[in-house]
Design a protein around this motif. Structure first.
Motif, short mmCIF file in Angstrom:
data_model
loop_
_atom_site.label_atom_id
_atom_site.label_comp_id
_atom_site.label_asym_id
_atom_site.label_seq_id
_atom_site.Cartn_x
_atom_site.Cartn_y
_atom_site.Cartn_z
N TYR A 98 0.62 -1.28 0.11
CA TYR A 98 -0.05 0.01 -0.09
C TYR A 98 0.79 1.20 -0.08
CZ TYR A 98 0.51 1.63 5.00
OH TYR A 98 0.77 2.04 6.35
N ILE A 99 2.09 1.11 0.58
CA ILE A 99 2.70 2.51 0.48
C ILE A 99 3.46 2.59 -0.68
CG2 ILE A 99 3.28 2.40 3.06
CD1 ILE A 99 5.89 1.08 0.69
N TYR A 100 3.44 1.80 -1.52
CA TYR A 100 3.64 2.20 -3.04
C TYR A 100 2.93 3.31 -3.81
CZ TYR A 100 5.02 1.46 -8.00
OH TYR A 100 5.26 1.46 -9.27
N TYR A 101 1.77 3.35 -2.97
CA TYR A 101 1.18 4.66 -3.47
C TYR A 101 1.00 5.59 -2.65
CZ TYR A 101 -0.24 0.66 -6.53
OH TYR A 101 -0.12 -0.45 -7.49
N PHE A 102 2.20 6.18 -2.11
CA PHE A 102 2.37 6.96 -1.19
C PHE A 102 1.62 8.24 -1.58
CE2 PHE A 102 5.15 9.87 1.29
CZ PHE A 102 4.76 9.46 2.44
N GLU A 103 1.59 8.80 -2.66
CA GLU A 103 0.76 9.96 -2.94
C GLU A 103 -0.43 10.33 -2.77
OE1 GLU A 103 4.82 9.37 -5.05
OE2 GLU A 103 3.09 8.33 -4.98
N LYS A 104 -1.06 9.15 -2.67
CA LYS A 104 -2.48 9.13 -2.22
C LYS A 104 -3.13 9.81 -0.82
CE LYS A 104 -4.10 4.92 -2.38
NZ LYS A 104 -5.01 3.73 -2.41
N TYR A 105 -1.85 9.78 -0.02
CA TYR A 105 -2.05 10.49 1.42
C TYR A 105 -1.50 11.80 1.55
CZ TYR A 105 -2.20 5.45 1.76
OH TYR A 105 -2.63 4.00 1.59
N GLU A 106 -1.02 12.48 0.45
CA GLU A 106 -0.40 13.79 0.46
C GLU A 106 -1.25 14.63 1.04
OE1 GLU A 106 1.76 16.79 -2.72
OE2 GLU A 106 0.56 15.35 -3.43
N THR A 107 -2.41 14.59 0.84
CA THR A 107 -3.33 15.93 1.55
C THR A 107 -3.25 15.63 2.93
OG1 THR A 107 -4.38 16.44 -0.35
CG2 THR A 107 -5.41 17.17 1.71
N TRP A 108 -3.36 14.34 3.43
CA TRP A 108 -3.70 14.26 4.78
C TRP A 108 -2.47 14.53 5.54
CZ3 TRP A 108 -6.42 9.36 3.31
CH2 TRP A 108 -7.87 9.45 2.96
N ARG A 109 -1.20 14.09 4.87
CA ARG A 109 0.15 14.28 5.46
C ARG A 109 0.33 15.77 5.44
NH1 ARG A 109 4.29 13.64 2.81
NH2 ARG A 109 5.58 12.78 4.45
N LYS A 110 -0.23 16.76 4.94
CA LYS A 110 0.18 18.01 4.91
C LYS A 110 -0.75 18.70 6.01
CE LYS A 110 1.59 19.07 0.19
NZ LYS A 110 1.09 19.71 -1.12
N GLU A 111 -2.15 18.23 6.34
CA GLU A 111 -2.80 18.80 7.04
C GLU A 111 -2.98 17.99 8.75
OE1 GLU A 111 -6.71 17.73 5.22
OE2 GLU A 111 -6.35 19.45 3.70
N ASN A 112 -2.36 17.09 8.68
CA ASN A 112 -2.27 16.49 9.94
C ASN A 112 -0.82 15.71 10.40
OD1 ASN A 112 -2.50 14.10 11.95
ND2 ASN A 112 -4.73 14.16 11.44
N ALA A 113 -0.20 16.34 11.28
CA ALA A 113 1.34 16.11 11.45
C ALA A 113 1.25 14.61 12.19
CB ALA A 113 1.90 16.90 12.57
N SER A 114 0.38 14.37 13.08
CA SER A 114 0.32 12.92 13.70
C SER A 114 0.26 11.82 12.49
CB SER A 114 -0.77 12.81 14.67
OG SER A 114 -0.70 13.71 15.69
N PHE A 115 -0.75 12.10 11.54
CA PHE A 115 -0.99 11.20 10.55
C PHE A 115 0.55 11.08 9.75
CE2 PHE A 115 -2.01 10.10 6.05
CZ PHE A 115 -2.15 8.93 6.52
N ARG A 116 1.05 12.23 9.56
CA ARG A 116 2.20 12.08 8.78
C ARG A 116 3.40 11.46 9.22
NH1 ARG A 116 3.28 17.08 8.61
NH2 ARG A 116 5.06 17.31 10.13
N HIS A 117 3.43 11.54 10.50
CA HIS A 117 4.52 10.65 11.62
C HIS A 117 4.33 9.24 11.31
CE1 HIS A 117 5.62 14.36 13.82
NE2 HIS A 117 6.11 14.50 12.62
N PHE A 118 2.82 8.95 11.55
CA PHE A 118 2.45 7.42 11.40
C PHE A 118 2.55 7.03 10.19
CE2 PHE A 118 -0.81 4.87 9.75
CZ PHE A 118 -0.77 3.58 10.55
#
Length: 298
Positions: A220-240
């Motif tokens: 699933y992490i191969y498609y890392f870009e699908k989480y781009e918006t959530w990573r920018k908006e949520n630091a806790s999620f980005r670290h996870f």
């Protein structure tokens, strides 16, 4: 009341125990939707025998398309709104569905409902611990990304309506496809959790996916870009999600440090945000791997 969806592929020696753990539930109002994903052994025959003795068991046979495809077919075929997922070599405690239903009724606005879980090997059981969660605690989960991955497939459920709204399971993915769905559900609605172990992952079961080499594009992490918006908006999620990526990617980096897809993903992660060990493993992968093996021997 509850549709239990079980994807099945070459599990003839374990599927009966899995189904029996459902049929033995204290809650009786359910159906069991087993989706055989083109098994080449006698898995389907075992399910058909179970179905002859209990009409709640239903077998759907399809060509091999992967676990995501099988779960999606089970979701489409499910009769009930609440869908409980169970893998074909895992088992539930007898009151699993009863406990799940109470959680579902008490927290109807959640996107995902999960129960505690553990591992089973040679009849012995062990359990994970989750930061900030007491045993038998229940309710909507706060700071979910700081707690790590508390939701596990065979102890998680969601609504058919919401699963179809988010696009169900990504059929390109065969490893971490469940995590991908949990992320979307948690971001949409949040999750409820009852931290009492009611489901067990059988480490010594046959044909375990964890025992096989996995093409990178199936992760699933191969498609890392699908989480781009959530990573920018949520630091806790980005670290996870960043730590998830570094954990999954390291074996591929170790075998080929020039892999372009590995670098594509790593280049989106600011390693300076994480402790030294994360930076060290990618700066000196072979030395890190050697030190880890030495520590394991001690």
């Amino acid at each position: 009341m509850i549709s239990v969806v079980i994807p099945l592929y070459n599990k003839e020696h374990s599927i009966r125990a899995t189904i029996d753990s459902v049929l033995g539930q204290t809650c009786k109002d359910f159906e069991v939707v087993v989706v055989d994903d083109g098994s080449t052994d006698d898995s389907a025959s075992v399910v058909k025998e179970c179905a002859r003795f209990d009409s709640r068991v239903r077998l759907i046979e399809k060509g091999n398309g992967g676990v995501s495809s099988a779960r999606n077919e089970g979701i489409r075929q499910a009769k009930y709104e609440l869908i409980a997922f169970l893998d074909a070599d895992d088992v539930w405690e007898p009151d699993y569905l009863e406990t799940l239903w109470k959680l579902y009724c008490d927290f109807p606005n959640a996107g995902i409902w999960g129960l505690g879980w553990g591992w089973m090997k040679n009849g012995n059981r062990s359990y994970p611990s989750f930061p900030g969660m007491e045993n038998d605690s229940r309710g909507m989960v706060s700071s979910v990304w700081e707690k790590g991955l508390i939701y596990w497939t065979s102890s998680s459920s969601s609504s058919k309506t919401l699963l179809m709204e988010i696009g169900m399971f990504d059929e390109r993915i065969s490893h971490g496809e469940d995590t991908d769905v949990w992320i979307k559900l948690l971001m949409q609605r949040g999750g409820a959790f009852h931290n009492t172990p009611k489901a067990f992952y059988q480490l010594d079961a046959e044909n375990r996916a964890m025992n096989r080499n996995i093409p990178l594009e199936k992760l699933y992490i191969y498609y890392f870009e699908k989480y781009e918006t959530w990573r920018k908006e949520n630091a806790s999620f980005r670290h996870f999600i960043d730590k998830e990526c570094m954990w999954w990617l390291f074996p591929y980096y170790l075998s080929d440090s020039h892999n372009s897809d590995v670098h594509r993903i790593l280049n989106q992660i600011d390693l300076k945000e994480y402790k030294f060990s994360f930076r060290f493993r990618f700066a000196f992968p072979r030395l890190y791997s050697l030190l880890k093996r030495v520590r394991a021997v001690k």
